[in-house]
Design a protein around this motif. Structure first.
Motif, PDB file in Angstrom:
ATOM      1  N   GLN A 392      72.741  65.496  70.536  1.00  0.00           N
ATOM      2  CA  GLN A 392      71.430  65.994  70.156  1.00  0.00           C
ATOM      3  C   GLN A 392      70.536  66.303  71.312  1.00  0.00           C
ATOM      4  O   GLN A 392      70.877  65.532  72.289  1.00  0.00           O
ATOM      5  CB  GLN A 392      70.924  64.983  69.322  1.00  0.00           C
ATOM      6  N   ALA A 395      64.919  64.792  72.662  1.00  0.00           N
ATOM      7  CA  ALA A 395      63.724  64.030  72.047  1.00  0.00           C
ATOM      8  C   ALA A 395      64.376  63.815  70.745  1.00  0.00           C
ATOM      9  O   ALA A 395      64.085  62.699  69.910  1.00  0.00           O
ATOM     10  CB  ALA A 395      62.610  65.200  71.665  1.00  0.00           C
ATOM     11  N   LEU A 396      65.239  64.515  70.027  1.00  0.00           N
ATOM     12  CA  LEU A 396      65.915  64.272  68.685  1.00  0.00           C
ATOM     13  C   LEU A 396      66.702  62.945  68.875  1.00  0.00           C
ATOM     14  O   LEU A 396      66.812  62.310  67.835  1.00  0.00           O
ATOM     15  CB  LEU A 396      66.912  65.495  68.270  1.00  0.00           C
ATOM     16  N   LEU A 399      64.791  60.023  68.842  1.00  0.00           N
ATOM     17  CA  LEU A 399      64.260  59.789  67.425  1.00  0.00           C
ATOM     18  C   LEU A 399      65.327  59.022  66.620  1.00  0.00           C
ATOM     19  O   LEU A 399      65.265  58.149  65.784  1.00  0.00           O
ATOM     20  CB  LEU A 399      63.694  61.273  66.806  1.00  0.00           C
ATOM     21  N   ARG A 402      65.559  55.478  67.539  1.00  0.00           N
ATOM     22  CA  ARG A 402      64.405  54.734  67.000  1.00  0.00           C
ATOM     23  C   ARG A 402      64.489  54.421  65.404  1.00  0.00           C
ATOM     24  O   ARG A 402      64.355  53.666  64.777  1.00  0.00           O
ATOM     25  CB  ARG A 402      63.023  55.350  67.109  1.00  0.00           C
ATOM     26  N   VAL A 403      65.275  55.560  64.495  1.00  0.00           N
ATOM     27  CA  VAL A 403      65.598  55.441  63.218  1.00  0.00           C
ATOM     28  C   VAL A 403      66.636  54.275  63.047  1.00  0.00           C
ATOM     29  O   VAL A 403      66.517  53.616  62.315  1.00  0.00           O
ATOM     30  CB  VAL A 403      65.914  56.778  62.599  1.00  0.00           C
ATOM     31  N   LYS A 404      67.574  54.615  63.833  1.00  0.00           N
ATOM     32  CA  LYS A 404      68.725  53.419  63.717  1.00  0.00           C
ATOM     33  C   LYS A 404      67.965  52.050  63.888  1.00  0.00           C
ATOM     34  O   LYS A 404      68.282  51.091  63.018  1.00  0.00           O
ATOM     35  CB  LYS A 404      69.662  53.446  64.775  1.00  0.00           C
ATOM     36  N   SER A 406      64.845  51.039  63.367  1.00  0.00           N
ATOM     37  CA  SER A 406      64.225  50.713  62.178  1.00  0.00           C
ATOM     38  C   SER A 406      65.020  50.373  60.936  1.00  0.00           C
ATOM     39  O   SER A 406      64.259  49.335  60.261  1.00  0.00           O
ATOM     40  CB  SER A 406      63.463  51.783  61.816  1.00  0.00           C
ATOM     41  N   ILE A 422      74.369  53.982  69.021  1.00  0.00           N
ATOM     42  CA  ILE A 422      73.623  53.988  67.952  1.00  0.00           C
ATOM     43  C   ILE A 422      74.173  53.069  66.968  1.00  0.00           C
ATOM     44  O   ILE A 422      75.278  53.305  66.643  1.00  0.00           O
ATOM     45  CB  ILE A 422      73.301  55.663  67.431  1.00  0.00           C
TER      46      ILE A 422
END
Lengths: 422, 495
Positions: A392, A395-396, A399, A402-404, A406, A422
């Motif tokens: 990716q 920037a993606l 993100l 960060r989603v991982k 969370s 990840i």
């Protein structure tokens, strides 16, 4: 506590306890359902295993409400059997990749599929009907699971129309077990079509395929399957079809299918095809198992089981020429098209090997049109070294990381399965 | 309605902030006079109004990125807004926040017939997409009732539905990609013209995120071929149960109609009084069943549907003979909200979804609640997908009646959750249903949702005060309470 642990929780509470232990020990685990897709994704270095196959069983099925709930370990064979009784289906036509990934005889399980609902959802797989019905993510209504905070959470519900809170069900679908261990899945089901017919256009090469698939999908005929197989891969199911065969499927009520079949044949057939092409129609008696084979990518099982396999998602109108560009001259590289051209299966010739299983040139071919490529099958060292999923932009990727975090801040659930780190 | 406390520090810097924003969006794109900002003070949920600190109307992604980066660096809250048709207060401004209007991004960028999609800016209206492709025989399927005004960007934020969701899905099922700006100004693209986006389904989670996760600056939507023919049936039943039974029988017969709407007696009468659609007045429930597709399919389905309706006890049955008649069948349903508005000074529209089979029970209990609160209620129902719109009639001029209507509405939504449904099917949580979220979700469920919010917007600057009843700091949400060294599960089977 030391040594590899293989947890096989039978209740949600047991699963929660197992995840708590992983958290307390900082010990990552591999999540497994029925194990047919363990080799899908990047190889992992996890010591422990979280086996969800005992969280199984259909817990709710209300045909009138078009809804079904089941544990992640529920065999897809059980789900399909229950749905068939009420003449319903999972409309996204989930593929069973066990023959492709685990090797062996596709008929070894007596024609029964070997995968689980959880695996289908975790990988967001969809078959030929993807073109009209969407993917698994379009049919998941609700999920309960345990994330890396060792907390049980639920998202979504059991109704189709629901915008209450973030749609985490979609996020979990296709997350390959990297965000949460799912304990409960609720999916939308739909009536199965009354009948179907398939238009078979023989002796079509890739250039013809590009045109015919795009034209077919743009017709009002509501084509629900649009694929092209090269002659070599089609031989098993269709006999000698020359350069290749375009398949266009129509489904629905009998009167409707007959009407659309005539209209579509008129648009694509006879003079428009050129004299040497032929158009035949397979009726409801014949095509189902052929589409099932295509769904599970069975035509590719005739190839050397060591051939690296790519599953490539592109804008449908680009599929044919991208595949053409990916077939190296003087090699036995071979591929097929599904999803009206939007899905390319590419098998790289083992006799003309590349160190990266063709990764560099596959990614380069996508640069101009967009899309993504997944290295579905390759020897472990290659899948460990080359990115299996599409890398990716930064920037993606940030993100995604960060989603991982969370969901799984300590990187305990399937770490590295999708992307390194990840 | 309690909103986040005003940030005195930000308000003190208002002039400086306005100047900085003018440097990013020159000309008339920054509005700071109270008079001119008044038009932005509310959305479709007009009971709530707040004049924003400043309104910014950028013209392109670059400006949006710079505005968001500036606000991120200076800890200024931002509320995105499309056409402002939200019925849940999703675009309600904040007194210390920037209202970011996307209306100027209103161009259709590309129509790609070969890939059956269109790439558009977020300020294009929902109907505008269909109008741009209709002459070639295509359309965009989701059709919220505000489609003439609402924008596709707002549709993405709310995951808008409409009356054809059962067959064609919601917004989320009809998107291929978006370009989106994060709160820190980073621009990301999700999906594209290919059928499935790679990686985590961020497109799926952005859709319906009510402007809390990012600002969508471009949308790629799926286009469908316009059905060759469409016909509708009007079916009247002596009871709500019989109408519900008819819906269940239609589904059981393997038929998924394009539209499947139900109205109860008060709604039928209000609509009939208003538009004279020709609805029967002596029935307890009215179904509109619409089928579309090739003429041969419709010709085959209509007799089947007639037989099913007879079996279910329909007392009136009409089939549209042409598009004019079909439009008349729909006229009453489409005018249901204004029709109710005519018989009452104010009405409050609810939006719960229930498992379809529980409809009779929910309507019975709604009638009981109606008596208890002393407020009338009319029901329209997307019967195919279980989405219920009770319209509560009240008069805001009577002191306390708005509050009573809201309380009544909350009771209906609690009832929806109790029978296995949800708070909102298509209107969104916004500020309206924010404080009811704990009825449907537990603390841990909401915490996981808010952790996701932290991944997109760790400072909580984007549209705060919406969707979540309590705001938690991200650091607090990240904490884990696990005691080390425990092995408290000797019973778990292992190999």
């Amino acid at each position: 506590m030391s040594g590899a642990q293989a947890f096989r929780p039978e209740t949600d509470d047991q699963l929660l306890e197992a995840v708590r232990w992983l958290v307390s020990e900082d010990a990552p685990a591999e999540l497994v359902g029925r194990g047919t897709k363990r080799r899908f994704g990047r190889p992992m270095q996890t010591e422990h295993t979280l086996d969800l196959s005992a969280l199984a069983g259909i817990r709710l099925y209300e045909p009138d409400e078009l809804v079904l709930s089941a544990g992640p370990g529920t065999p897809m064979a059980d789900i399909e059997a229950a749905l068939a009784e009420a003449r319903q289906m999972l409309a996204f036509e989930p593929p069973d990749l066990s023959a492709l990934l685990a090797g062996g005889d596709p008929d070894a399980a007596g024609g029964q599929r070997r995968d689980s609902l959880g695996g289908v959802i975790a990988c967001n797989l969809a078959g030929p009907r993807r073109v009209t019905a969407g993917a698994a993510r379009d049919h998941v209504l609700g999920v309960e699971g345990v994330g890396g905070h060792a907390m049980v959470f639920k998202t979504g519900g059991r109704v189709v129309k629901n915008v209450t809170g973030y749609d985490l069900s979609k996020l979990l679908t296709g997350s390959h077990g990297t965000l949460a261990a799912m304990t409960h899945l609720t999916v939308k089901v739909l009536p199965a079509p009354e009948t179907e017919a398939t238009l078979v256009l023989s002796d079509t090469d890739l250039a013809d395929a590009g045109r015919l698939l795009t034209t077919g999908m743009a017709e009002p005929a509501a084509v629900s399957g649009a694929a092209w197989l090269p002659g070599r891969l089609a031989a098993g199911s269709f006999g000698d079809v020359g350069a290749g065969v375009v398949l266009l499927r129509l489904e629905g009520f009998a009167a409707s299918v007959a009407d659309r079949q005539a209209a579509l044949a008129g648009r694509l057939g006879a003079g428009r095809l050129g004299a040497e092409r032929s158009l035949t129609v397979l009726d409801a008696e014949a095509p189902a198992d052929r589409w099932r084979g295509l769904r599970d990518a069975l035509p590719l099982t005739v190839l050397n089981a060591d051939a690296p396999l790519w599953r490539i998602s592109v804008p449908p109108s680009a599929g044919a020429w991208i595949l053409q560009a990916l077939l190296r001259p003087e090699t036995d590289d071979i591929g097929l098209l599904d999803w009206g051209g939007g899905l390319i299966w590419l098998a790289v010739d083992v006799a003309a090997p590349e160190g990266d299983a063709g990764e560099t040139r596959v990614r380069a071919a996508l640069a101009a049109v967009g899309g993504h490529a997944t290295l579905v099958r390759a020897p472990d060292p290659i899948r460990a070294a080359a990115p299996v999923f599409q890398p990716q932009p930064s920037a993606l990727a940030a993100l995604t990381a960060r989603v991982k975090e969370s969901f799984d801040p300590k990187h305990l659930l399937n770490p590295g399965r999708m992307y390194a780190g990840i | 309605m309690k909103m986040p406390e005003l940030d005195a520090d930000v308000l003190a810097r208002r002039r400086e902030i306005v100047q900085a924003l003018r440097r990013i969006v020159p000309g008339e794109g920054v509005i700071d006079s109270e008079d001119e900002m008044r038009v932005f003070e509310s959305d479709g949920l007009t009971a709530y109004r707040t004049v924003p600190m400043v309104v910014v109307l950028p013209e392109n992604t670059g400006q949006i990125s710079r505005v968001l980066r500036y606000c991120h660096e200076h800890k200024i809250k931002v509320v995105p807004r499309g056409a402002g048709t939200s019925l849940s207060g999703g675009a309600l401004p904040l007194g210390d926040g920037v209202l970011l209007g996307l209306a100027k991004l209103n161009r259709i960028l590309e129509i790609d017939h070969d890939n059956r999609c269109a790439r558009v800016q977020p300020g294009v209206t929902n109907l505008g997409i269909t109008q741009a492709v209709a002459h070639d025989g295509w359309y965009y399927a989701p059709d919220p009732s505000s489609q003439i005004a609402c924008t596709i960007g707002g549709n993405v934020a709310e995951n808008s539905g409409g009356v054809h969701c059962l067959k064609y899905g919601l917004t989320t099922n009809n998107l291929l990609g978006v370009e989106m700006v994060l709160m820190d100004g980073e621009v990301v693209r999700l999906g594209g013209k290919h059928l499935d986006a790679d990686g985590y389904d961020l497109l799926g989670v952005i859709t319906g995120s009510e402007g809390l996760l990012g600002v969508v600056t471009e949308v790629t939507v799926r286009l469908l071929r316009t059905p060759e023919a469409t016909r509708a049936m009007l079916l009247g039943f002596p009871s709500v149960e019989a109408g519900g039974d008819c819906v269940a029988r239609i589904i059981a017969a393997g038929i998924v109609p394009a539209g499947l709407e139900m109205m109860d007696r008060p709604a039928i009468h209000a609509a009939e009084d208003f538009v004279q659609a020709g609805y029967p007045r002596d029935v307890e429930s009215l179904l509109i069943v619409e089928v579309d597709g090739p003429p041969a399919e419709i010709d085959a389905l209509i007799p089947r549907l007639q037989e099913i309706a007879r079996e279910a006890g329909a007392v009136t049955m009409r089939v549209s003979e042409d598009d004019d008649e079909r439009a008349r069948f729909w006229a009453g349903r489409k005018a249901a909200f204004p029709a109710v508005g005519r018989i009452s000074p104010d009405y409050y529209c609810m939006d719960g979804t229930i498992p379809r089979g529980r409809l009779p029970e929910v309507l019975t209990r709604t009638t009981e609640l109606s008596a208890q609160f002393g407020l009338r209620v009319a029901n329209v129902f997307h019967a195919g997908d279980g989405n219920l719109h009770p319209l509560i009639l009240y008069d805001a001029n009577n002191p306390g009646e708005l509050e009573k209507a809201e309380e009544f509405g909350a009771e209906i939504l609690k009832l929806c959750v109790e029978v296995g449904g949800v708070l909102t099917g298509e209107h969104g949580v916004g500020v309206e249903k924010r404080d009811l979220m704990e009825v449907q979700f537990g603390e841990d469920d909401l915490k996981q949702q808010q952790r996701l919010k932290c991944a997109f917007d760790p400072e909580g600057l984007l549209n705060p005060g919406k969707m979540f009843p309590r705001l938690h700091r991200c650091a607090e949400l990240g904490r884990m309470h696990i005691h080390h060294g425990q092995m408290p599960f000797p019973d778990i089977p292992r190999f």
